[in-house]
Scaffold this motif. Structure first.
Motif, short mmCIF file in Angstrom:
data_model
loop_
_atom_site.label_atom_id
_atom_site.label_comp_id
_atom_site.label_asym_id
_atom_site.label_seq_id
_atom_site.Cartn_x
_atom_site.Cartn_y
_atom_site.Cartn_z
N TYR A 163 15.26 -59.99 -2.85
CA TYR A 163 16.81 -59.98 -2.89
C TYR A 163 17.40 -61.33 -3.67
CZ TYR A 163 18.05 -56.44 0.32
OH TYR A 163 18.36 -55.07 1.01
N LEU A 164 16.13 -62.17 -4.18
CA LEU A 164 16.17 -63.48 -5.06
C LEU A 164 17.31 -64.18 -4.52
CD1 LEU A 164 16.30 -61.46 -8.55
CD2 LEU A 164 14.24 -62.48 -7.26
N TRP A 165 17.18 -64.48 -3.02
CA TRP A 165 18.49 -65.34 -2.46
C TRP A 165 17.98 -66.81 -2.83
CZ3 TRP A 165 21.10 -63.64 2.65
CH2 TRP A 165 21.51 -62.51 2.44
N THR A 166 19.12 -67.54 -2.80
CA THR A 166 18.63 -69.19 -2.79
C THR A 166 18.52 -69.46 -1.40
OG1 THR A 166 21.14 -69.54 -2.90
CG2 THR A 166 20.29 -69.15 -4.90
N PRO A 167 18.02 -70.91 -1.46
CA PRO A 167 17.84 -71.39 -0.10
C PRO A 167 19.29 -71.52 0.64
CG PRO A 167 16.67 -72.71 -1.66
CD PRO A 167 17.58 -71.60 -2.45
N THR A 168 20.24 -71.92 0.04
CA THR A 168 21.67 -72.01 0.54
C THR A 168 22.01 -70.58 1.30
OG1 THR A 168 22.24 -73.59 -1.35
CG2 THR A 168 24.21 -72.35 0.26
N LEU A 169 21.86 -69.48 0.68
CA LEU A 169 22.12 -68.08 0.94
C LEU A 169 21.23 -67.77 2.25
CD1 LEU A 169 22.76 -65.81 -2.03
CD2 LEU A 169 24.44 -66.64 -0.39
N ILE A 170 20.02 -68.07 2.32
CA ILE A 170 19.09 -67.81 3.32
C ILE A 170 19.55 -68.75 4.63
CG2 ILE A 170 16.56 -67.96 4.21
CD1 ILE A 170 15.53 -67.28 1.18
N GLY A 171 19.75 -69.94 4.28
CA GLY A 171 20.34 -70.84 5.41
C GLY A 171 21.30 -70.13 5.97
N SER A 172 22.35 -69.73 5.35
CA SER A 172 23.57 -69.24 6.07
C SER A 172 23.20 -67.99 6.68
CB SER A 172 24.56 -68.75 4.84
OG SER A 172 25.07 -69.74 3.96
N LEU A 173 22.21 -67.01 6.31
CA LEU A 173 21.95 -66.11 7.36
C LEU A 173 21.27 -66.51 8.46
CD1 LEU A 173 22.39 -63.03 7.17
CD2 LEU A 173 19.97 -62.68 6.10
N LEU A 174 20.44 -67.64 8.41
CA LEU A 174 19.54 -68.16 9.29
C LEU A 174 20.63 -68.77 10.55
CD1 LEU A 174 16.39 -69.66 7.64
CD2 LEU A 174 16.71 -67.26 9.04
N THR A 175 21.71 -69.28 9.89
CA THR A 175 22.71 -69.74 11.00
C THR A 175 23.28 -68.58 12.02
OG1 THR A 175 23.42 -71.30 9.41
CG2 THR A 175 24.89 -70.86 11.20
N LEU A 176 23.33 -67.43 11.23
CA LEU A 176 23.67 -66.11 12.23
C LEU A 176 22.67 -65.91 13.16
CD1 LEU A 176 25.45 -63.85 12.44
CD2 LEU A 176 24.07 -62.52 10.45
N VAL A 177 21.36 -66.40 12.85
CA VAL A 177 20.42 -66.12 13.73
C VAL A 177 20.59 -66.70 14.99
CG1 VAL A 177 17.95 -66.32 14.39
CG2 VAL A 177 18.76 -65.31 12.18
N GLY A 178 20.89 -68.16 14.82
CA GLY A 178 21.34 -69.03 15.81
C GLY A 178 22.39 -68.62 16.93
N VAL A 179 23.46 -68.44 16.25
CA VAL A 179 24.69 -67.93 16.81
C VAL A 179 24.61 -66.62 17.53
CG1 VAL A 179 27.23 -67.03 16.63
CG2 VAL A 179 26.37 -68.91 15.16
#
Length: 400
Positions: free
Chosen positions: A244-260
């Motif tokens: 998906y060619l995502w940046t670290p910022t985008l990946i980090g945002s999605l990983l926040t969803l994991v924690g929530v």
């Protein structure tokens, strides 16, 4: 039977401190390893560090679990926490790559904290409440995962070593809390009475546990679950970067969803479902959600859509949050207190084995095809569902 819940809340506080500590250092490991290796070799160094820890845990966890059946949970938990603290202090000291390897080796050889915590919960809860508390442990870990990485990045900007010293300090505080506040959960009259050289033979513990009626099948289901989930855990960020060619910022945002999602499912949804439905049914729903989530990622290889990937994350984390506590709860009911530590140790050891095999095998498959990797992961979960429902056997194992 009613149990005093105060020790369990103390235990959750200890888990939270450890979770925050571990999540603080995770984003910084590549940078720390990069001090001693050229850029193209950092991934090799990271993989080696992870493999050393997993291999050490594979051999140590069943032994520590068996020793907790003999000497009590408290002392083994303290030893495990102090070992982790020493490991992270060595990371902070650094100086050369072999010091980092020594730190991971010490941490792995004393890695009995998770299995001992689960044994403690099994000792101090009724079977009907046990699954809920296993879920609470996972949700507390999720809380640590949300704030820890950001804090680690902030501390790492001051000094790359500082977060590792902070983590060591938090784990040391946890050991002090165990020593001064946490009562022993396994009274002396319920402990195993003998320790021999065979007690330090990891394979004898495997043989003993797998010879118990029904336990082998249940552990087999767990291995399939952890293999399927492991593909997601080790590969997903790489998948987002490459496909998906995502940046670290985008990946980090999605990983926040994991924690929530992890917190909501384990702390809010699971306890409410346990009031109305049997654990087996909830576990099946969890596997179905996990399988569906992996299938969505498989679809995402060919149809690029953010909504597809976001739904996949929600399904996978929800599935994990519903299945894992019910699985651990059922596992804890297969033995009495005298073998609880050994059983949980073998279970943790098997998870470590999957942490070795999945990155190795999954990396090879991913090199050729991301689609094949997630098809394989989905197949693992489908196999677990087939065995878990137990339609072909009608065994009493599945009638919860």
């Amino acid at each position: 039977m009613k149990h005093n819940k105060i020790p369990l809340y103390i235990l959750l506080a200890i888990v939270l401190l450890n979770s925050i500590g571990f999540s603080i250092v995770l984003p910084l490991l590549p940078f720390l390893v990069g001090k001693y290796l050229p850029g193209q070799q950092v991934v090799v160094g990271m993989s080696t560090l992870l493999s050393i820890y997993a291999a050490s845990t594979f051999f140590a966890a069943p032994v520590l679990g068996a020793l907790s059946d003999r000497y009590g949970r408290k002392i083994i938990l303290i030893i495990s926490l102090l070992g982790s603290a020493v490991g992270f202090v060595l990371f902070g000291i650094g100086g050369s790559l072999w010091v980092l390897f020594l730190g991971r080796l010490i941490d792995g050889l004393t890695a009995g904290n998770i299995s001992t915590i689960f044994s403690y919960i099994s000792d101090t809860t009724d079977p009907k409440e046990r699954t809920k508390w296993f879920g609470y442990v996972g949700s507390v870990m999720g809380i640590g995962k949300i704030g820890g990485p950001a804090l680690g990045g902030l501390l790492g900007s001051i000094s790359i070593a500082l977060p590792f010293y902070i983590t060591a300090f938090l784990i040391f505080v946890s050991a002090l809390l165990v020593h001064f506040l946490l009562p022993e959960s396994l009274p002396s009259y319920k402990r195993t009475q003998h320790v021999s050289l065979n007690s330090f033979n990891v394979f004898s513990h495997f043989n003993n546990i797998f010879s118990m009626k029904g336990v082998a099948i249940l552990l087999g289901i767990g291995i399939l679950f952890y293999m399927g989930l492991g593909v997601f855990q080790f590969n997903f960020t790489l998948f987002l970067k490459d496909v998906y060619l995502w940046t670290p910022t985008l990946i980090g945002s999605l990983l926040t969803l994991v924690g929530v999602c992890e917190i909501l499912v384990r702390a809010v949804l699971l306890p409410r479902l346990l009031i109305r439905f049997p654990p087996k049914q909830i576990g099946i729903w969890g596997l179905l959600l996990l399988g569906a989530g992996l299938a969505l990622i498989l679809s995402g290889v060919y149809v690029h859509a953010v909504i597809l990937i976001s739904l996949a994350v929600v399904f996978i984390i929800s599935g994990e949050g519903l299945f894992e506590p019910t699985y651990t709860g059922r596992l804890s009911e297969t033995v009495d207190e005298t073998q609880q530590g050994k059983l949980q140790g073998v279970n943790q050891s098997l998870q470590s084995l999957t942490n070795i095999l999945v990155p190795l095998g999954g990396g090879v498959i991913y090199y050729y095809s991301a689609g094949w990797l997630y098809a394989t992961a989905t197949a693992f979960i489908l196999s677990a569902i087939f065995i878990y429902t137990g339609r072909q056997a009608g065994s009493r194992l599945y009638r919860w």
